[in-house]
Design a protein around this motif. Structure first.
Motif, PDB file in Angstrom:
ATOM      1  N   GLY A 235       1.156  -0.753   0.325  1.00 16.18           N
ATOM      2  CA  GLY A 235      -0.187  -0.175   0.066  1.00 16.18           C
ATOM      3  C   GLY A 235       0.967   1.316   0.114  1.00 16.18           C
ATOM      4  N   THR A 236       2.430   0.720   0.415  1.00 18.71           N
ATOM      5  CA  THR A 236       2.625   2.370   0.456  1.00 18.71           C
ATOM      6  C   THR A 236       3.756   2.420  -1.310  1.00 18.71           C
ATOM      7  OG1 THR A 236       3.604   2.099   2.604  1.00 18.71           O
ATOM      8  CG2 THR A 236       5.011   2.898   1.051  1.00 18.71           C
ATOM      9  N   ILE A 237       3.916   4.061  -1.696  1.00 12.91           N
ATOM     10  CA  ILE A 237       4.043   4.272  -3.538  1.00 12.91           C
ATOM     11  C   ILE A 237       5.798   4.539  -2.897  1.00 12.91           C
ATOM     12  CG2 ILE A 237       4.580   5.941  -4.403  1.00 12.91           C
ATOM     13  CD1 ILE A 237       1.552   6.364  -3.947  1.00 12.91           C
ATOM     14  N   VAL A 238       6.187   3.315  -2.881  1.00 14.10           N
ATOM     15  CA  VAL A 238       7.839   3.235  -2.980  1.00 14.10           C
ATOM     16  C   VAL A 238       8.878   4.891  -3.440  1.00 14.10           C
ATOM     17  CG1 VAL A 238      10.130   1.787  -2.943  1.00 14.10           C
ATOM     18  CG2 VAL A 238       8.203   0.848  -2.378  1.00 14.10           C
ATOM     19  N   ASN A 239       8.033   4.332  -4.402  1.00 18.25           N
ATOM     20  CA  ASN A 239       8.136   5.860  -6.158  1.00 18.25           C
ATOM     21  C   ASN A 239       7.672   5.691  -6.508  1.00 18.25           C
ATOM     22  OD1 ASN A 239      10.544   7.591  -6.821  1.00 18.25           O
ATOM     23  ND2 ASN A 239      12.709   6.303  -6.360  1.00 18.25           N
ATOM     24  N   LYS A 240       7.940   7.164  -7.847  1.00 21.67           N
ATOM     25  CA  LYS A 240       7.135   6.532  -9.205  1.00 21.67           C
ATOM     26  C   LYS A 240       8.079   7.149  -9.651  1.00 21.67           C
ATOM     27  CE  LYS A 240       4.434  10.518  -7.321  1.00 21.67           C
ATOM     28  NZ  LYS A 240       2.880  10.971  -6.886  1.00 21.67           N
ATOM     29  N   TRP A 241       6.989   7.210 -10.997  1.00 21.28           N
ATOM     30  CA  TRP A 241       8.397   8.197 -12.041  1.00 21.28           C
ATOM     31  C   TRP A 241       7.143   8.725 -13.158  1.00 21.28           C
ATOM     32  CZ3 TRP A 241       9.234   3.262 -10.079  1.00 21.28           C
ATOM     33  CH2 TRP A 241      10.158   3.031  -9.402  1.00 21.28           C
ATOM     34  N   HIS A 242       7.967   9.304 -13.863  1.00 23.28           N
ATOM     35  CA  HIS A 242       7.920  10.060 -15.115  1.00 23.28           C
ATOM     36  C   HIS A 242       8.048   9.311 -16.783  1.00 23.28           C
ATOM     37  CE1 HIS A 242       7.253  13.094 -18.683  1.00 23.28           C
ATOM     38  NE2 HIS A 242       5.765  13.575 -18.157  1.00 23.28           N
ATOM     39  N   TYR A 243       7.355   9.102 -17.522  1.00 20.70           N
ATOM     40  CA  TYR A 243       8.249   8.300 -18.145  1.00 20.70           C
ATOM     41  C   TYR A 243       8.927   8.070 -18.760  1.00 20.70           C
ATOM     42  CZ  TYR A 243       6.017  11.323 -22.037  1.00 20.70           C
ATOM     43  OH  TYR A 243       5.772  12.611 -23.020  1.00 20.70           O
ATOM     44  N   HIS A 244       9.807   9.715 -18.512  1.00 22.64           N
ATOM     45  CA  HIS A 244      11.049  10.453 -19.347  1.00 22.64           C
ATOM     46  C   HIS A 244      11.954   9.570 -18.572  1.00 22.64           C
ATOM     47  CE1 HIS A 244       9.201  14.057 -21.940  1.00 22.64           C
ATOM     48  NE2 HIS A 244       8.313  12.793 -22.671  1.00 22.64           N
ATOM     49  N   SER A 245      12.031   9.220 -17.098  1.00 17.73           N
ATOM     50  CA  SER A 245      12.666   8.987 -16.422  1.00 17.73           C
ATOM     51  C   SER A 245      12.880   7.384 -15.906  1.00 17.73           C
ATOM     52  CB  SER A 245      12.748   9.576 -15.377  1.00 17.73           C
ATOM     53  OG  SER A 245      11.041   9.672 -14.817  1.00 17.73           O
ATOM     54  N   LEU A 246      11.775   6.800 -16.287  1.00 19.20           N
ATOM     55  CA  LEU A 246      11.777   5.338 -16.162  1.00 19.20           C
ATOM     56  C   LEU A 246      12.623   4.403 -15.598  1.00 19.20           C
ATOM     57  CD1 LEU A 246       9.307   3.131 -15.246  1.00 19.20           C
ATOM     58  CD2 LEU A 246       9.244   2.747 -17.019  1.00 19.20           C
ATOM     59  N   PRO A 247      13.373   3.696 -15.125  1.00 20.60           N
ATOM     60  CA  PRO A 247      14.146   3.331 -14.844  1.00 20.60           C
ATOM     61  C   PRO A 247      14.134   2.098 -15.489  1.00 20.60           C
ATOM     62  CG  PRO A 247      13.904   3.985 -12.965  1.00 20.60           C
ATOM     63  CD  PRO A 247      12.715   4.463 -13.235  1.00 20.60           C
ATOM     64  N   SER A 248      15.104   1.561 -15.807  1.00 19.02           N
ATOM     65  CA  SER A 248      15.650   0.152 -17.025  1.00 19.02           C
ATOM     66  C   SER A 248      15.249  -1.168 -15.718  1.00 19.02           C
ATOM     67  CB  SER A 248      16.876   0.089 -17.557  1.00 19.02           C
ATOM     68  OG  SER A 248      17.916  -0.159 -16.138  1.00 19.02           O
ATOM     69  N   PHE A 249      14.692  -2.139 -16.719  1.00 20.89           N
ATOM     70  CA  PHE A 249      14.725  -3.146 -15.413  1.00 20.89           C
ATOM     71  C   PHE A 249      15.802  -3.880 -14.901  1.00 20.89           C
ATOM     72  CE2 PHE A 249      15.378  -7.466 -14.966  1.00 20.89           C
ATOM     73  CZ  PHE A 249      13.943  -7.988 -14.377  1.00 20.89           C
ATOM     74  N   GLU A 250      17.080  -3.339 -15.678  1.00 22.59           N
ATOM     75  CA  GLU A 250      17.925  -3.667 -15.072  1.00 22.59           C
ATOM     76  C   GLU A 250      18.170  -2.859 -13.556  1.00 22.59           C
ATOM     77  OE1 GLU A 250      18.146  -3.826 -18.022  1.00 22.59           O
ATOM     78  OE2 GLU A 250      17.906  -5.763 -18.218  1.00 22.59           O
ATOM     79  N   GLU A 251      17.342  -1.483 -13.490  1.00 26.37           N
ATOM     80  CA  GLU A 251      17.936  -1.205 -12.638  1.00 26.37           C
ATOM     81  C   GLU A 251      17.144  -1.475 -11.027  1.00 26.37           C
ATOM     82  OE1 GLU A 251      19.297   3.695 -14.247  1.00 26.37           O
ATOM     83  OE2 GLU A 251      17.410   2.607 -15.044  1.00 26.37           O
ATOM     84  N   PHE A 252      15.638  -1.327 -11.479  1.00 27.13           N
ATOM     85  CA  PHE A 252      14.924  -1.787 -10.633  1.00 27.13           C
ATOM     86  C   PHE A 252      15.074  -2.872 -10.317  1.00 27.13           C
ATOM     87  CE2 PHE A 252      11.682   0.178 -13.394  1.00 27.13           C
ATOM     88  CZ  PHE A 252      10.801   1.200 -12.010  1.00 27.13           C
ATOM     89  N   THR A 253      16.015  -4.038 -10.574  1.00 24.97           N
ATOM     90  CA  THR A 253      16.722  -5.385  -9.879  1.00 24.97           C
ATOM     91  C   THR A 253      17.358  -4.881  -9.385  1.00 24.97           C
ATOM     92  OG1 THR A 253      16.309  -6.494 -12.137  1.00 24.97           O
ATOM     93  CG2 THR A 253      17.587  -7.341 -10.163  1.00 24.97           C
ATOM     94  N   GLU A 254      18.061  -3.873  -9.313  1.00 24.13           N
ATOM     95  CA  GLU A 254      19.231  -3.900  -8.659  1.00 24.13           C
ATOM     96  C   GLU A 254      19.232  -3.015  -7.294  1.00 24.13           C
ATOM     97  OE1 GLU A 254      23.420  -0.880  -8.650  1.00 24.13           O
ATOM     98  OE2 GLU A 254      22.816  -1.382 -10.120  1.00 24.13           O
ATOM     99  N   LYS A 255      17.708  -2.405  -7.628  1.00 23.95           N
ATOM    100  CA  LYS A 255      17.377  -1.014  -6.021  1.00 23.95           C
ATOM    101  C   LYS A 255      16.133  -1.972  -5.835  1.00 23.95           C
ATOM    102  CE  LYS A 255      16.990   4.160  -5.676  1.00 23.95           C
ATOM    103  NZ  LYS A 255      16.432   5.278  -5.915  1.00 23.95           N
ATOM    104  N   TYR A 256      15.412  -2.176  -5.985  1.00 26.53           N
ATOM    105  CA  TYR A 256      14.264  -3.014  -5.466  1.00 26.53           C
ATOM    106  C   TYR A 256      14.216  -4.321  -5.835  1.00 26.53           C
ATOM    107  CZ  TYR A 256      13.108   1.652  -6.400  1.00 26.53           C
ATOM    108  OH  TYR A 256      13.480   2.999  -6.621  1.00 26.53           O
ATOM    109  N   PHE A 257      14.001  -4.594  -6.815  1.00 28.98           N
ATOM    110  CA  PHE A 257      13.473  -6.857  -6.847  1.00 28.98           C
ATOM    111  C   PHE A 257      14.394  -7.334  -5.877  1.00 28.98           C
ATOM    112  CE2 PHE A 257      10.977  -5.411 -11.407  1.00 28.98           C
ATOM    113  CZ  PHE A 257      10.294  -4.422 -10.495  1.00 28.98           C
TER     114      PHE A 257
END
Length: 383
Positions: free
Chosen positions: A359-381
């Protein structure tokens, strides 16, 4: 005394114009939505497509006029611009207050919400101060007499304010004043705390005297305490109405309901997911950036395959339009529906992406600054 009053007026107006312009430039898309409400009121909705551009321009003008007033340069241009601007804003806030057509003027964005009458009162005070400045404009002294330096200062202020508004439009507000800001918990923002005051209403009756034709409006309490109901000459006409007499606790999020195509409510399931989930918000599919949707779709596919992470797309379009869009874009994401108003508040982008967990918003992005899957993996997943 005259000099002190003038200096107070100048600094008060200048700082307030800069502050107001910066607050709105922090969220030009939100200010653009507010302008669209005014366009609808004045039947000039053909300007809706230009709303954000007009919003940025108005923010730039406010900042520039305020800064130049404090710098004391281009005196005649600035005081006339200030006077024209405040007359325009005073007219808008009066229309909002008198006719109850726009419930919030957006003068200070979502940072400082004002009622229409509060906004109008604020503009009347500013109008009086600006008229005083205009009458005594010869007291404005520039910080420099060199035309080249004055032009450079003007160019710098104009460029900085324009760049700021352009940046926040393309990469989300620097400071998020909305209930969907990073770190906020959506379920908590949808609840009324235990013991919090609730709205109090009176039931209002329209009464008419059969004999005299006299009419009056009376609350249900007065109707009972004065025993008007015993007098056969008085009759209730029309339907009773409710009048708010005391404002209670204002729930931060009160208009969010997420459904599937058949209307089944999925709000709790989606926003209270205890694991990571991605929410792609595209409130208007006909105007969304399709390249960004394709990028988010690839992210959703990788996240599901490698980490079993759920991704949903929220839109306010009809189920029929959404289905066509889904087939066209070969969406892997599940599609759900919500009203455009909360979707526009979730993220100032079309599309934008939210990362939720429990239920908590961990982060959010404009489509201009959407991280790559690799960045999502390293920082969150992967954590």
């Amino acid at each position: 005394m005259k000099k002190a009053l003038f200096q107070f007026s100048k600094w008060f107006v200048g700082i307030l114009f800069i502050f107001s312009g910066l607050i709105k430039a922090n969220d030009p898309l939100g200010f653009g939505y507010k302008l669209q409400e005014y366009f609808e009121v004045f039947h000039i909705s053909f300007l809706n497509g230009w709303a954000t551009g007009i919003a940025v321009l108005l923010c730039v003008l406010e900042i520039v006029f305020g800064a130049l007033l404090l710098l004391g340069i281009f005196r005649n241009f600035v005081v006339k611009g200030l006077l024209a601007t405040i007359i325009f804003f005073t007219f808008l806030t009066f229309v909002s207050a008198a006719f109850k057509v726009v419930t919030s003027c957006g003068c200070f964005g979502d940072a400082i919400p004002l009622t229409p009458w509060q906004s109008f009162s604020k503009d009347v005070v500013l109008l009086l101060l600006i008229v005083y400045i205009y009458i005594n404009r010869t007291l404005i002294k520039p910080i420099t007499e060199k035309p080249a330096v004055q032009s450079s200062l003007f160019a710098a202020v104009f460029a900085a304010s324009l760049l700021f508004g352009t940046f926040t439009y393309n990469f989300l507000p620097i400071i998020d004043f909305l209930p969907y800001k990073v770190g906020s918990n959506i379920p908590e923002n949808m609840k009324i705390p235990e013991g919090a005051p609730v709205d109090e209403y009176l039931i209002m009756y329209d009464l008419k005297n059969k004999k005299t034709g006299e009419t009056q409006t009376m609350s249900d309490k007065d109707y009972m305490s004065k025993e008007v109901w015993k007098d056969e000459n008085w009759e209730v006409i029309g339907s009773p109405s409710r009048e708010l007499v005391k404002k209670g606790y204002d729930v931060k999020i009160k208009d969010l309901m997420i459904t599937d195509a058949s209307g089944t409510d999925y709000t709790k399931e989606i926003v209270e997911n205890p694991y990571y989930s991605l929410v792609v918000v595209a409130y208007n599919l006909s105007e969304t950036n399709e390249n960004a949707i394709a990028e988010a779709n690839a992210l959703a596919l990788n996240a599901a395959e490698q980490f079993n992470i759920r991704t949903v797309l929220l839109t306010s379009n009809s189920a029929q339009d959404a289905e066509k869009f889904s087939k066209k874009m070969k969406l892997f994401m599940e599609v759900f529906y919500a009203d455009a108003v909360p979707l526009k508040s979730m993220v100032r982008a079309n599309p934008g992406v939210l990362l939720l967990k429990n239920g908590t918003i961990v982060n959010k992005w404009h489509y201009h600054s959407l991280p790559s899957f690799e960045e999502f993996t390293e920082k969150y997943f992967a954590k």
